[in-house]
Each structure stands twice: as C-alpha cells, then as structure tokens.
Write a protein that holds these residues in place. Structure first.
Motif, PDB file in Angstrom:
ATOM      1  N   LYS A   1      12.584  -2.190 -31.151  1.00  0.00           N
ATOM      2  CA  LYS A   1      13.887  -1.986 -31.784  1.00  0.00           C
ATOM      3  C   LYS A   1      14.533  -0.671 -31.363  1.00  0.00           C
ATOM      4  O   LYS A   1      15.758  -0.566 -31.313  1.00  0.00           O
ATOM      5  N   ASN A   2      13.703   0.329 -31.066  1.00  0.00           N
ATOM      6  CA  ASN A   2      14.260   1.626 -30.684  1.00  0.00           C
ATOM      7  C   ASN A   2      14.654   1.699 -29.209  1.00  0.00           C
ATOM      8  O   ASN A   2      15.158   2.721 -28.750  1.00  0.00           O
ATOM      9  N   ARG A   3      14.408   0.600 -28.471  1.00  0.00           N
ATOM     10  CA  ARG A   3      14.773   0.502 -27.047  1.00  0.00           C
ATOM     11  C   ARG A   3      14.079   1.573 -26.200  1.00  0.00           C
ATOM     12  O   ARG A   3      14.523   1.905 -25.106  1.00  0.00           O
ATOM     13  N   ARG A   4      12.993   2.081 -26.684  1.00  0.00           N
ATOM     14  CA  ARG A   4      12.258   3.131 -25.982  1.00  0.00           C
ATOM     15  C   ARG A   4      11.193   2.530 -25.073  1.00  0.00           C
ATOM     16  O   ARG A   4      10.417   1.686 -25.485  1.00  0.00           O
ATOM     17  N   ASN A   5      11.151   2.990 -23.856  1.00  0.00           N
ATOM     18  CA  ASN A   5      10.108   2.554 -22.929  1.00  0.00           C
ATOM     19  C   ASN A   5       8.845   3.377 -23.164  1.00  0.00           C
ATOM     20  O   ASN A   5       8.911   4.512 -23.643  1.00  0.00           O
ATOM     21  N   GLU A   6       7.699   2.803 -22.824  1.00  0.00           N
ATOM     22  CA  GLU A   6       6.450   3.544 -22.900  1.00  0.00           C
ATOM     23  C   GLU A   6       5.431   2.939 -21.931  1.00  0.00           C
ATOM     24  O   GLU A   6       5.631   1.837 -21.419  1.00  0.00           O
ATOM     25  N   PRO A   7       4.348   3.670 -21.631  1.00  0.00           N
ATOM     26  CA  PRO A   7       3.403   3.208 -20.611  1.00  0.00           C
ATOM     27  C   PRO A   7       2.807   1.831 -20.878  1.00  0.00           C
ATOM     28  O   PRO A   7       2.440   1.130 -19.918  1.00  0.00           O
ATOM     29  N   ALA A   8       2.716   1.421 -22.130  1.00  0.00           N
ATOM     30  CA  ALA A   8       2.165   0.103 -22.444  1.00  0.00           C
ATOM     31  C   ALA A   8       2.928  -1.030 -21.780  1.00  0.00           C
ATOM     32  O   ALA A   8       2.407  -2.147 -21.640  1.00  0.00           O
ATOM     33  N   PHE A   9       4.162  -0.767 -21.333  1.00  0.00           N
ATOM     34  CA  PHE A   9       4.996  -1.816 -20.738  1.00  0.00           C
ATOM     35  C   PHE A   9       4.931  -1.846 -19.209  1.00  0.00           C
ATOM     36  O   PHE A   9       5.701  -2.562 -18.569  1.00  0.00           O
ATOM     37  N   ILE A  10       4.014  -1.110 -18.615  1.00  0.00           N
ATOM     38  CA  ILE A  10       3.953  -1.028 -17.151  1.00  0.00           C
ATOM     39  C   ILE A  10       3.681  -2.388 -16.511  1.00  0.00           C
ATOM     40  O   ILE A  10       4.155  -2.686 -15.413  1.00  0.00           O
ATOM     41  N   SER A  11       2.951  -3.258 -17.203  1.00  0.00           N
ATOM     42  CA  SER A  11       2.611  -4.564 -16.623  1.00  0.00           C
ATOM     43  C   SER A  11       3.851  -5.431 -16.418  1.00  0.00           C
ATOM     44  O   SER A  11       3.846  -6.339 -15.572  1.00  0.00           O
ATOM     45  N   GLU A  12       4.926  -5.167 -17.177  1.00  0.00           N
ATOM     46  CA  GLU A  12       6.168  -5.934 -16.992  1.00  0.00           C
ATOM     47  C   GLU A  12       6.764  -5.654 -15.609  1.00  0.00           C
ATOM     48  O   GLU A  12       7.215  -6.580 -14.922  1.00  0.00           O
ATOM     49  N   ILE A  13       6.732  -4.395 -15.205  1.00  0.00           N
ATOM     50  CA  ILE A  13       7.224  -4.032 -13.874  1.00  0.00           C
ATOM     51  C   ILE A  13       6.319  -4.636 -12.810  1.00  0.00           C
ATOM     52  O   ILE A  13       6.786  -5.189 -11.809  1.00  0.00           O
TER      53      ILE A  13
ATOM     54  N   ASP B   1       0.800  -1.224   0.000  1.00  0.00           N
ATOM     55  CA  ASP B   1       0.000   0.000   0.000  1.00  0.00           C
ATOM     56  C   ASP B   1       0.835   1.278   0.000  1.00  0.00           C
ATOM     57  O   ASP B   1       0.291   2.372   0.121  1.00  0.00           O
ATOM     58  N   ARG B   2       2.158   1.120  -0.191  1.00  0.00           N
ATOM     59  CA  ARG B   2       3.025   2.303  -0.287  1.00  0.00           C
ATOM     60  C   ARG B   2       3.774   2.344  -1.625  1.00  0.00           C
ATOM     61  O   ARG B   2       4.739   3.095  -1.761  1.00  0.00           O
ATOM     62  N   ILE B   3       3.328   1.556  -2.599  1.00  0.00           N
ATOM     63  CA  ILE B   3       4.036   1.449  -3.880  1.00  0.00           C
ATOM     64  C   ILE B   3       3.253   2.124  -5.001  1.00  0.00           C
ATOM     65  O   ILE B   3       2.033   1.966  -5.112  1.00  0.00           O
ATOM     66  N   LEU B   4       3.975   2.862  -5.837  1.00  0.00           N
ATOM     67  CA  LEU B   4       3.460   3.318  -7.122  1.00  0.00           C
ATOM     68  C   LEU B   4       4.289   2.676  -8.224  1.00  0.00           C
ATOM     69  O   LEU B   4       5.500   2.497  -8.074  1.00  0.00           O
ATOM     70  N   LEU B   5       3.648   2.341  -9.319  1.00  0.00           N
ATOM     71  CA  LEU B   5       4.338   1.815 -10.497  1.00  0.00           C
ATOM     72  C   LEU B   5       4.590   2.956 -11.474  1.00  0.00           C
ATOM     73  O   LEU B   5       3.696   3.764 -11.738  1.00  0.00           O
ATOM     74  N   GLU B   6       5.809   3.005 -12.026  1.00  0.00           N
ATOM     75  CA  GLU B   6       6.182   4.051 -12.980  1.00  0.00           C
ATOM     76  C   GLU B   6       7.010   3.436 -14.106  1.00  0.00           C
ATOM     77  O   GLU B   6       7.891   2.620 -13.828  1.00  0.00           O
ATOM     78  N   THR B   7       6.762   3.852 -15.321  1.00  0.00           N
ATOM     79  CA  THR B   7       7.683   3.446 -16.380  1.00  0.00           C
ATOM     80  C   THR B   7       8.880   4.394 -16.470  1.00  0.00           C
ATOM     81  O   THR B   7       9.962   3.992 -16.884  1.00  0.00           O
ATOM     82  N   ASP B   8       8.684   5.680 -16.121  1.00  0.00           N
ATOM     83  CA  ASP B   8       9.662   6.739 -16.385  1.00  0.00           C
ATOM     84  C   ASP B   8       9.958   6.798 -17.882  1.00  0.00           C
ATOM     85  O   ASP B   8      11.067   7.157 -18.299  1.00  0.00           O
ATOM     86  N   ALA B   9       8.978   6.429 -18.684  1.00  0.00           N
ATOM     87  CA  ALA B   9       9.129   6.439 -20.141  1.00  0.00           C
ATOM     88  C   ALA B   9       9.515   7.839 -20.629  1.00  0.00           C
ATOM     89  O   ALA B   9       9.044   8.836 -20.093  1.00  0.00           O
ATOM     90  N   PRO B  10      10.424   7.874 -21.635  1.00  0.00           N
ATOM     91  CA  PRO B  10      10.927   6.796 -22.492  1.00  0.00           C
ATOM     92  C   PRO B  10      12.164   6.075 -21.945  1.00  0.00           C
ATOM     93  O   PRO B  10      12.800   5.308 -22.679  1.00  0.00           O
ATOM     94  N   TYR B  11      12.480   6.302 -20.673  1.00  0.00           N
ATOM     95  CA  TYR B  11      13.699   5.726 -20.097  1.00  0.00           C
ATOM     96  C   TYR B  11      13.397   4.399 -19.399  1.00  0.00           C
ATOM     97  O   TYR B  11      12.246   4.026 -19.201  1.00  0.00           O
ATOM     98  N   LEU B  12      14.449   3.687 -19.023  1.00  0.00           N
ATOM     99  CA  LEU B  12      14.368   2.500 -18.166  1.00  0.00           C
ATOM    100  C   LEU B  12      13.478   1.392 -18.730  1.00  0.00           C
ATOM    101  O   LEU B  12      12.651   0.809 -18.028  1.00  0.00           O
ATOM    102  N   LEU B  13      13.657   1.078 -19.983  1.00  0.00           N
ATOM    103  CA  LEU B  13      12.957  -0.060 -20.579  1.00  0.00           C
ATOM    104  C   LEU B  13      13.267  -1.319 -19.780  1.00  0.00           C
ATOM    105  O   LEU B  13      14.439  -1.644 -19.553  1.00  0.00           O
ATOM    106  N   PRO B  14      12.257  -2.064 -19.301  1.00  0.00           N
ATOM    107  CA  PRO B  14      12.536  -3.269 -18.507  1.00  0.00           C
ATOM    108  C   PRO B  14      13.344  -4.293 -19.299  1.00  0.00           C
ATOM    109  O   PRO B  14      12.958  -4.692 -20.400  1.00  0.00           O
ATOM    110  N   ARG B  15      14.465  -4.721 -18.739  1.00  0.00           N
ATOM    111  CA  ARG B  15      15.328  -5.687 -19.424  1.00  0.00           C
ATOM    112  C   ARG B  15      14.672  -7.056 -19.545  1.00  0.00           C
ATOM    113  O   ARG B  15      15.061  -7.860 -20.384  1.00  0.00           O
ATOM    114  N   THR B  16      13.674  -7.327 -18.705  1.00  0.00           N
ATOM    115  CA  THR B  16      12.996  -8.628 -18.740  1.00  0.00           C
ATOM    116  C   THR B  16      11.901  -8.685 -19.801  1.00  0.00           C
ATOM    117  O   THR B  16      11.311  -9.756 -20.001  1.00  0.00           O
TER     118      THR B  16
END
Length: 266
Positions: free
Chosen positions: A218-230, A197-212
């Motif tokens: 191909k452009n290695r760009r992060n975006e909100p669509a990938f939040i479920s990976e985190i 109850d103290r956690i927020l999920l963030e992509t920090d897109a376009p940075y920090l693309l999840p390595r998993t």
C-alpha cells in the motif's frame, strides 16, 4: 530454491526508518542472500559501513553522488580514503554525473567524479556509477581511466550506450525500470544484447517498485524482498529459467565486488 543478490539498496532512506530490521528479515525470507547498500555522501557511507560490520551478507559502497558534489568538505578525499580500505566497502560511489537535475554545478560534478575515479584506480576498487543526461561526458572520463571496473547502476539507456559500457568491461545494473511498460522500450531492446554474465540485479529500494508486481504494498515502497520480480521479468525476456538468472547474477555480484571468499548470507 533460487537465491538472489540485490546490488542496490538505499537502506538509510527515511522510508525505512520504522522497520529497517524487518526489511532485512523479509529479504532473507525471500531468498535474498547478499545486499549492497548504496552510499550518496560521507555520512551515509559511515552509516552503511557500521551496519555492514554488524550484519553478515551485507556490503556497501562509499563515495559522493553527483547531487551531493557541491556539499563536500575540503578534506573529503582524505575522509573517503580510509572508508574505502574497509573490507565491507566493496566499491567507490555512488559516483558519476547528473546533468538532468543539476543539483550540483556541472564543473563540480566532473571534478568530484574524476577524483573518485582516481581513488578507484589507485585502490583497485570497482566503481558504482550514476549517470543521467550526461552520457558523453561520463564515457569520456571513464575512458581516461582504462582498467576501471564496476557497474552502471540502474541502467535505463539504449543499445549504443549499453555497448559502450560493455566495451569498457562494466557490468550493468537492472532494476524495476525494466518492468515499467510506460518507459522500458529502449531498455527492453538493449537487453537482447546484454550477456547474462554482465548483469546485476538491483531493486534500488525504496525506489522503482516493479509495476508488474501482483501484490503491491500500500505504501508503494520497494524493498529487497521484491528482487525476484525483476529476475522473473528478465528471465522471460531472455528466454531463460529463473534459476539461471538467479545463479549467474549472484556469481556476477561476487565477481565484480571480489567477494568469492564471502559465502555468508543474510
């Protein structure tokens, strides 16, 4: 189906100039319900606010990042105050201290950060915090403003730092840093002491693309669509279901940014 809130998007990064609308649409298609756009200076705060006023389910911060502290105009506080009174602006920031890159002199960073803490205290707004290699100074300033709420954005620290932030009542922003086996060891350990109850999920897109991420763009760009990976990585670490993580972090998003009345999604 689980839905998510992304509490950290740099939507006006030039990496999104060619397909900003498509990024929002993909987020919607991937069950992202609400977004928080991060502002680093006054012009970006105005851009984010204008976008929020024309899109449902999107909110933003307004403030000055420590990197930009040296470049503020003399009347920057007077310019920032009306932005913070806008309903779509739900936090002060991104503000804080960065003694790693030192793009602004440290004394200037401290001054600009404290002025934003004063505004947050006065206006009863949460803060959206940046910190790098400046934890002791940041903590001391935060402790000088009891009652301040908000989020430690893109937290990458250790258990002691986590505990100090939790003791202040802050929420903790978790990004794709958690999914990086090269540098996530301290964070992985700290996560065990972090209540859901103290956690927020963030992509920090376009940075920090999840390595998993299995199918990396191909452009290695992060975006909100990938939040479920985190969210999935976090759920596995804490032995929770993805649905539990999605539901509680969405509630946390609404609570800290005082959005309980805003039910509209993207």
């Amino acid at each position: 189906m689980a839905s998510f809130c992304d509490a950290g998007v740099n939507l006006f990064s030039n990496q999104f100039d060619a397909d900003r609308a498509e990024v929002i649409e993909r987020a919607k298609q991937h069950a992202v319900q609400q977004l928080l756009l991060i502002s680093s200076d006054l012009p970006e705060s105005a851009l984010n606010l204008a976008f929020c006023q024309n899109h449902s389910g999107v909110f933003c911060t307004a403030g000055v990042h420590p990197h930009q502290a040296a470049g503020v105009p003399s009347d920057w506080v007077q310019q920032l105050r009306p932005l913070l009174n806008e309903p779509a602006v739900v936090a002060v920031g991104e503000c804080g201290l960065d003694f790693n890159r030192d793009f602004s002199p440290r004394n200037t960073q401290l001054q600009v950060f404290e002025q934003q803490l004063q505004l947050a205290s006065e206006l009863q707004k949460p803060v959206y915090l940046h910190e790098r290699d400046a934890f002791a100074d940041q903590l001391a300033l935060l402790r000088a403003y009891p009652g301040i709420t908000g989020v430690a954005h893109c937290f990458t620290g250790n258990k002691a730092q986590l505990t100090a932030y939790l003791d202040l009542g802050l929420l903790i922003g978790i990004t794709g840093w958690l999914c990086d086996e090269r540098r996530n060891q301290e964070l992985t350990e700290a996560i065990q002491y972090l209540p859901l109850d103290r956690i927020l999920l963030e992509t920090d897109a376009p940075y920090l693309l999840p390595r998993t991420l299995a199918a990396k763009p191909k452009n290695r760009r992060n975006e909100p669509a990938f939040i479920s990976e985190i969210a999935s990585y976090l759920a596995a670490l804490k032995q929770l279901s993805l649905a539990q993580v999605a539901e509680q972090t969405s509630l946390n998003f609404s609570r800290v940014f005082r959005l309980m009345e805003h039910r509209d999604g993207l």
